[in-house]
Motif scaffolding. Sequence first.
Motif, PDB file in Angstrom:
ATOM      1  N   UNK A 226       0.852  -1.188   0.000  1.00 42.40           N
ATOM      2  CA  UNK A 226       0.000   0.000   0.000  1.00 42.40           C
ATOM      3  C   UNK A 226       0.885   1.234   0.000  1.00 42.40           C
ATOM      4  N   UNK A 227       0.633   2.124  -0.945  1.00 44.63           N
ATOM      5  CA  UNK A 227       1.400   3.359  -1.073  1.00 44.63           C
ATOM      6  C   UNK A 227       0.614   4.516  -0.462  1.00 44.63           C
ATOM      7  N   UNK A 228       1.199   5.214   0.478  1.00 42.56           N
ATOM      8  CA  UNK A 228       0.611   6.453   0.994  1.00 42.56           C
ATOM      9  C   UNK A 228       0.967   7.562   0.011  1.00 42.56           C
ATOM     10  N   UNK A 229      -0.023   8.302  -0.473  1.00 45.92           N
ATOM     11  CA  UNK A 229       0.194   9.261  -1.557  1.00 45.92           C
ATOM     12  C   UNK A 229      -0.475  10.589  -1.244  1.00 45.92           C
ATOM     13  N   UNK A 230      -0.105  11.589  -2.022  1.00 45.73           N
ATOM     14  CA  UNK A 230      -0.740  12.902  -1.930  1.00 45.73           C
ATOM     15  C   UNK A 230      -2.125  12.872  -2.588  1.00 45.73           C
ATOM     16  N   UNK A 231      -2.906  13.891  -2.292  1.00 49.08           N
ATOM     17  CA  UNK A 231      -4.237  13.985  -2.876  1.00 49.08           C
ATOM     18  C   UNK A 231      -4.161  14.111  -4.393  1.00 49.08           C
ATOM     19  N   UNK A 232      -3.098  14.777  -4.908  1.00 49.56           N
ATOM     20  CA  UNK A 232      -2.949  14.912  -6.357  1.00 49.56           C
ATOM     21  C   UNK A 232      -2.881  13.551  -7.033  1.00 49.56           C
ATOM     22  N   UNK A 233      -2.178  12.619  -6.415  1.00 49.95           N
ATOM     23  CA  UNK A 233      -2.080  11.267  -6.973  1.00 49.95           C
ATOM     24  C   UNK A 233      -3.430  10.566  -6.904  1.00 49.95           C
ATOM     25  N   UNK A 234      -4.133  10.766  -5.799  1.00 52.92           N
ATOM     26  CA  UNK A 234      -5.458  10.161  -5.647  1.00 52.92           C
ATOM     27  C   UNK A 234      -6.391  10.639  -6.746  1.00 52.92           C
ATOM     28  N   UNK A 235      -6.351  11.926  -7.052  1.00 55.80           N
ATOM     29  CA  UNK A 235      -7.214  12.466  -8.109  1.00 55.80           C
ATOM     30  C   UNK A 235      -6.805  11.927  -9.479  1.00 55.80           C
ATOM     31  N   UNK A 236      -5.514  11.750  -9.687  1.00 59.92           N
ATOM     32  CA  UNK A 236      -5.044  11.216 -10.967  1.00 59.92           C
ATOM     33  C   UNK A 236      -5.545   9.788 -11.171  1.00 59.92           C
ATOM     34  N   UNK A 237      -5.506   8.978 -10.119  1.00 64.07           N
ATOM     35  CA  UNK A 237      -6.025   7.609 -10.224  1.00 64.07           C
ATOM     36  C   UNK A 237      -7.526   7.634 -10.499  1.00 64.07           C
ATOM     37  N   UNK A 238      -8.245   8.549  -9.857  1.00 63.65           N
ATOM     38  CA  UNK A 238      -9.686   8.664 -10.076  1.00 63.65           C
ATOM     39  C   UNK A 238      -9.989   8.979 -11.539  1.00 63.65           C
ATOM     40  N   UNK A 239      -9.202   9.892 -12.139  1.00 68.22           N
ATOM     41  CA  UNK A 239      -9.412  10.217 -13.545  1.00 68.22           C
ATOM     42  C   UNK A 239      -9.113   9.007 -14.423  1.00 68.22           C
ATOM     43  N   UNK A 240      -8.041   8.284 -14.120  1.00 66.92           N
ATOM     44  CA  UNK A 240      -7.707   7.096 -14.906  1.00 66.92           C
ATOM     45  C   UNK A 240      -8.832   6.066 -14.837  1.00 66.92           C
ATOM     46  N   UNK A 241      -9.468   5.949 -13.692  1.00 69.70           N
ATOM     47  CA  UNK A 241     -10.599   5.026 -13.568  1.00 69.70           C
ATOM     48  C   UNK A 241     -11.788   5.503 -14.398  1.00 69.70           C
ATOM     49  N   UNK A 242     -12.033   6.801 -14.403  1.00 64.15           N
ATOM     50  CA  UNK A 242     -13.200   7.335 -15.107  1.00 64.15           C
ATOM     51  C   UNK A 242     -13.066   7.224 -16.617  1.00 64.15           C
ATOM     52  N   UNK A 243     -11.850   7.387 -17.152  1.00 60.89           N
ATOM     53  CA  UNK A 243     -11.687   7.290 -18.606  1.00 60.89           C
ATOM     54  C   UNK A 243     -11.552   5.842 -19.054  1.00 60.89           C
ATOM     55  N   UNK A 244     -11.400   4.926 -18.094  1.00 61.98           N
ATOM     56  CA  UNK A 244     -11.373   3.495 -18.411  1.00 61.98           C
ATOM     57  C   UNK A 244     -12.822   3.002 -18.388  1.00 61.98           C
ATOM     58  N   UNK A 245     -13.561   3.336 -19.440  1.00 64.03           N
ATOM     59  CA  UNK A 245     -15.019   3.233 -19.415  1.00 64.03           C
ATOM     60  C   UNK A 245     -15.527   1.807 -19.268  1.00 64.03           C
ATOM     61  N   UNK A 246     -14.801   0.835 -19.775  1.00 62.45           N
ATOM     62  CA  UNK A 246     -15.325  -0.527 -19.797  1.00 62.45           C
ATOM     63  C   UNK A 246     -14.767  -1.400 -18.684  1.00 62.45           C
ATOM     64  N   UNK A 247     -13.960  -0.840 -17.798  1.00 60.84           N
ATOM     65  CA  UNK A 247     -13.342  -1.640 -16.740  1.00 60.84           C
ATOM     66  C   UNK A 247     -14.197  -1.598 -15.477  1.00 60.84           C
ATOM     67  N   UNK A 248     -14.375  -2.756 -14.879  1.00 60.11           N
ATOM     68  CA  UNK A 248     -15.101  -2.833 -13.621  1.00 60.11           C
ATOM     69  C   UNK A 248     -14.140  -2.967 -12.459  1.00 60.11           C
ATOM     70  N   UNK A 249     -14.654  -2.910 -11.235  1.00 64.18           N
ATOM     71  CA  UNK A 249     -13.800  -3.045 -10.047  1.00 64.18           C
ATOM     72  C   UNK A 249     -12.971  -4.324 -10.103  1.00 64.18           C
ATOM     73  N   UNK A 250     -11.690  -4.181  -9.777  1.00 61.29           N
ATOM     74  CA  UNK A 250     -10.794  -5.330  -9.771  1.00 61.29           C
ATOM     75  C   UNK A 250     -10.073  -5.561 -11.075  1.00 61.29           C
ATOM     76  N   UNK A 251     -10.467  -4.851 -12.140  1.00 66.06           N
ATOM     77  CA  UNK A 251      -9.762  -4.998 -13.410  1.00 66.06           C
ATOM     78  C   UNK A 251      -8.545  -4.081 -13.432  1.00 66.06           C
ATOM     79  N   UNK A 252      -7.594  -4.424 -14.278  1.00 65.96           N
ATOM     80  CA  UNK A 252      -6.339  -3.667 -14.347  1.00 65.96           C
ATOM     81  C   UNK A 252      -6.604  -2.230 -14.778  1.00 65.96           C
ATOM     82  N   UNK A 253      -5.991  -1.282 -14.088  1.00 64.50           N
ATOM     83  CA  UNK A 253      -6.200   0.136 -14.387  1.00 64.50           C
ATOM     84  C   UNK A 253      -5.388   0.572 -15.603  1.00 64.50           C
ATOM     85  N   UNK A 254      -4.119   0.189 -15.649  1.00 63.95           N
ATOM     86  CA  UNK A 254      -3.249   0.575 -16.761  1.00 63.95           C
ATOM     87  C   UNK A 254      -2.792  -0.614 -17.596  1.00 63.95           C
ATOM     88  N   UNK A 255      -2.814  -1.825 -17.011  1.00 60.14           N
ATOM     89  CA  UNK A 255      -2.343  -2.986 -17.745  1.00 60.14           C
ATOM     90  C   UNK A 255      -0.861  -2.894 -18.025  1.00 60.14           C
TER      91      UNK A 255
END
Length: 728
Positions: free
Chosen positions: A433-462
């Motif tokens: 588990x990586x402790x990160x800044x809020x900026x990183x948290x928001x970046x991951x959130x955006x990556x999840x949102x643009x990954x339109x067809x991925x469900x929970x547990x699927x690879x975020x970046x592959x």
Amino acid sequence: MTEALTIAEAASSPFSGVDVFELAGWTVVEGFPRPLFDQDVWDLRGILGRPKQLSGGQLIWDFTKINNSRWRLVAKELMIAYCAPAHPAVAQLPHAYRTPRALATTGRVRGLLFPWLNWLTSQGIASLREVTQEHCQRYLAVRSTIRDKHGRRLRAASPSQQRAVVTAVMDLAFYSDLFTNDRYHPSFRPWNFTPPAVVAGMPKQAENKTQPVPDHILQPLLAACLYIVDTLGPHLTVLLRQVESRPPRHGGARRPNPTFADLARALDEHRSTGDPLVEMTDRRVNERLAAGWNPDDPLLRVNFLALAVRVGCREVRSHMLTPGFRELAEDTVAKVGLAKPWGREVAAVPRADTQELVPWITPLHTQKAQDLAGVARQAALTVIAAVSGMRNSELAELLVGCRRTREVGPGMVRHSLASKIIKGQKLGGLEDEWVVLEEVHRAVELAEQVHLHAGPGESLFGRIGFHSGYTRALRPFVNGPLGRRLGLAPIPDGTVNLRMLRRTLAMELAYRPNGMLAAKIALKHLSVVTTEGYTARPGGAQAKLLAEVNEHEQERNLSLAAAEFRNFQQGILPSGTGAHELIDFFTHVDEELARQEATSPHVRSSDQDLRNLLAKRAGTLHLGTANYCWFADPGKALCLKLAGTPNATKPLAGMCDSARCPQATHHPCHRPIWAETVTQTKTFLGSLSRPQKTERIRLRAELDRAQRVLDEIDAAGSGPEQEIHADH
């Protein structure tokens, strides 16, 4: 020799007929094949827990690529020996690896072993017993040069690449007793078993050759990525969802061709709503021109397929463009015009440079709108890598839903990412588990949102291809017309990769507070979360990052101490309450160097001698915003006295009063900060009204203090050493 080979060929491999997964101890995902050892192609894509950065092609081991069919068994036995060191046939070998080699490492060995065996075939070698040291030397010479597909020389291979080549050649000797079909001669020892690093000419203590991202690239890159994530991200996500929800062209229930009435109805809808017709892409326009369309035809750029889709059809035939329909279409174009389908009415966002409000995007064709997902994904990936320091393998293990948020106090939360450590771990990795800044948290959130067809547990970046995403998506967007319209500074040419970003982060933290990241990221907070991650998981990945930071800090302190000692020798002295003690120390070091030179007049003192003398003192150095803190005695630290924490092991930078602390010094490099403080304080004083007497008194005191420090820096930098000692 013929008799020996006949016996070897008659022997049965200890792995013959056995399942490869069983031999290696791998678990197979249900539905995937389980190859047998005797097969010449192993499909290993079904390995449970395999690293996500490995592509499917890397997990298909095709031994038929070895030209000599007898050596395919040799290669298969070696691969299994790497993966199953505990097998009885492998464990008895004196030079075998004792721990399983990583799947990626074993896969890379194939790219070294197969070319070696095929090169031997090209040299007329039919048996490994014929291999001599001359063959090894010639092959290493061939592999010491990188060539293009036409055989033209590009560059010399790095020592690490040459070492890998030597290792692959030697391993066939180390595992020789395992092979049942062919092997080196028992007396043959490639390079006399000299360590491969020595054969390749690698230095004993190889310096880290990964360079940090240059400041002139890092600053616009990070600024652009944060702007995309924070400012454009919400709007970009909405647009992508709109594009995704458009009616499909080849829907199962759609009619093949529209009628004239259908097309007329679609045109009527455009005229009644004032909605422009959809404009054709430039590529399709060029196709029409090549097919004989008139360049002046008013319908040249009309997308008729969009009209067909609008009325529930999936195609439109050219013969349907009758004179009556053409007249109606030309009238519609004249009234409502043409426009690209997406981004016609969008929200305004502040420009990155002037904060002027502008539409966040100009109208786009469908493909260009979809390409924005790649831009957002690469921007998010860059922010995560640059601000967290995660490796390629750790980024690849991020899954949709990996974000964690935990409240640690009133109004205070800790953000973290669930991932895995792959490097140096067993197959499947280690949960981390990586402790990160809020900026990183928001970046991951955006990556999840643009990954339109991925469900929970699927690879975020592959499997991450950072270079292609950076050069083909992110940089063209920032440096192109859209980036310029949004006020983004162009990103100059230069290499950027994940290793460089990790090293940049380590160096920025080590050399704070003067790093370029400080322009966009709170380095103090970044240092805190990195330390929190280390504390939460002492054996985790952030512990390794923090170790890299500490190494850079030690090197930084030695370099700064050496630079100030050289200044001392040239009469440029420190100032501040702690200056006298530091000057006395430098005087002692200078005398010790002179004594060593007098004792050995033929041996000049080296930089290493100086660094050895400065090492202990340099270990006490901490960088303040406008001073150096030589934290040698916690009992003298003013910040600890003010905070009431006399037993702390580090200074409290937030409570530093360097003008009064007996362990703080000021140097010429700090002069611009104090000069700016003087200028700004004078400006504030001049803007105060008469009733603000209390504020005037406070600012006057700050101005006097800053001016005194500034004058001391100037005096110490220009005055002779004797005057300082006279004051002492």
